[in-house]
Design a protein around this motif. Structure first.
Motif, mmCIF file in Angstrom:
data_model
loop_
_atom_site.group_PDB
_atom_site.id
_atom_site.type_symbol
_atom_site.label_atom_id
_atom_site.label_comp_id
_atom_site.label_asym_id
_atom_site.label_seq_id
_atom_site.Cartn_x
_atom_site.Cartn_y
_atom_site.Cartn_z
ATOM 1 N N ARG A 1 0.842 -1.186 0.000
ATOM 2 C CA ARG A 1 0.000 0.000 0.000
ATOM 3 C C ARG A 1 0.884 1.245 0.000
ATOM 4 O O ARG A 1 1.672 1.451 0.920
ATOM 5 C CB ARG A 1 -0.891 -0.019 1.239
ATOM 6 C CG ARG A 1 -1.991 0.994 1.212
ATOM 7 C CD ARG A 1 -2.971 0.733 2.320
ATOM 8 N NE ARG A 1 -3.585 -0.581 2.225
ATOM 9 C CZ ARG A 1 -4.612 -0.870 1.430
ATOM 10 N NH1 ARG A 1 -5.121 0.061 0.658
ATOM 11 N NH2 ARG A 1 -5.105 -2.080 1.397
ATOM 12 N N PRO A 2 0.784 2.077 -1.037
ATOM 13 C CA PRO A 2 1.619 3.287 -1.076
ATOM 14 C C PRO A 2 1.179 4.298 -0.016
ATOM 15 O O PRO A 2 0.001 4.381 0.316
ATOM 16 C CB PRO A 2 1.393 3.831 -2.486
ATOM 17 C CG PRO A 2 0.095 3.255 -2.923
ATOM 18 C CD PRO A 2 -0.057 1.949 -2.213
ATOM 19 N N SER A 3 2.133 5.049 0.494
ATOM 20 C CA SER A 3 1.799 6.057 1.497
ATOM 21 C C SER A 3 1.178 7.293 0.855
ATOM 22 O O SER A 3 0.536 8.074 1.539
ATOM 23 C CB SER A 3 3.043 6.449 2.294
ATOM 24 O OG SER A 3 4.023 6.978 1.432
ATOM 25 N N LYS A 4 1.382 7.464 -0.441
ATOM 26 C CA LYS A 4 0.793 8.592 -1.169
ATOM 27 C C LYS A 4 0.015 8.052 -2.365
ATOM 28 O O LYS A 4 0.462 8.144 -3.504
ATOM 29 C CB LYS A 4 1.883 9.550 -1.626
ATOM 30 C CG LYS A 4 2.605 10.182 -0.466
ATOM 31 C CD LYS A 4 3.535 11.260 -0.918
ATOM 32 C CE LYS A 4 4.150 11.887 0.311
ATOM 33 N NZ LYS A 4 4.788 13.132 0.011
ATOM 34 N N PRO A 5 -1.174 7.488 -2.129
ATOM 35 C CA PRO A 5 -1.930 6.862 -3.218
ATOM 36 C C PRO A 5 -2.325 7.829 -4.326
ATOM 37 O O PRO A 5 -2.558 7.402 -5.454
ATOM 38 C CB PRO A 5 -3.161 6.279 -2.523
ATOM 39 C CG PRO A 5 -3.237 6.951 -1.210
ATOM 40 C CD PRO A 5 -1.851 7.383 -0.856
ATOM 41 N N GLU A 6 -2.355 9.124 -4.032
ATOM 42 C CA GLU A 6 -2.704 10.100 -5.067
ATOM 43 C C GLU A 6 -1.658 10.178 -6.173
ATOM 44 O O GLU A 6 -1.924 10.692 -7.254
ATOM 45 C CB GLU A 6 -2.936 11.489 -4.446
ATOM 46 C CG GLU A 6 -1.706 12.126 -3.843
ATOM 47 C CD GLU A 6 -1.410 11.716 -2.402
ATOM 48 O OE1 GLU A 6 -0.505 12.326 -1.816
ATOM 49 O OE2 GLU A 6 -2.051 10.791 -1.869
#
Length: 93
Positions: free
Chosen positions: A40-45
């Motif tokens: 899971r990326p910490s900056k999904p945007e």
């Protein structure tokens, strides 16, 4: 040539030197690699929607959630004398 010159002191040397990478491209590339490897990326945007689609949605909570009671309760429970940390920590010999 001056004894004080550096490898970057001439226009020719500067032209051959690698160009700096855009600071905005590194996080985007890193976050995409993370998502493509099922983390899971910490900056999904910063990641394409298709790469995020394979990750199920999760509800995040914080230390202030009633489950934990905030730092005022968690600090002594986990890190106070005789707390969880003291119970599991084994100093190196």
């Amino acid at each position: 040539r001056s004894p004080w010159s550096t490898p970057m002191s001439t226009p020719r040397a500067r032209a051959r030197w690698p160009k700096p990478i855009s600071p905005t491209s590194i996080p985007r590339e890193g976050q995409t690699i993370i998502a493509k490897n099922h983390y899971r990326p910490s900056k999904p945007e910063l990641v394409a929607a298709g790469d995020l689609a394979k990750l199920p949605p999760i509800k995040l909570i914080t230390i202030d959630d009633p489950l934990f009671g905030g730092w005022k309760k968690a600090q002594p429970y986990h890190f106070g004398d005789g707390g969880i940390f003291d119970q599991i920590y084994k100093p190196a010999k």
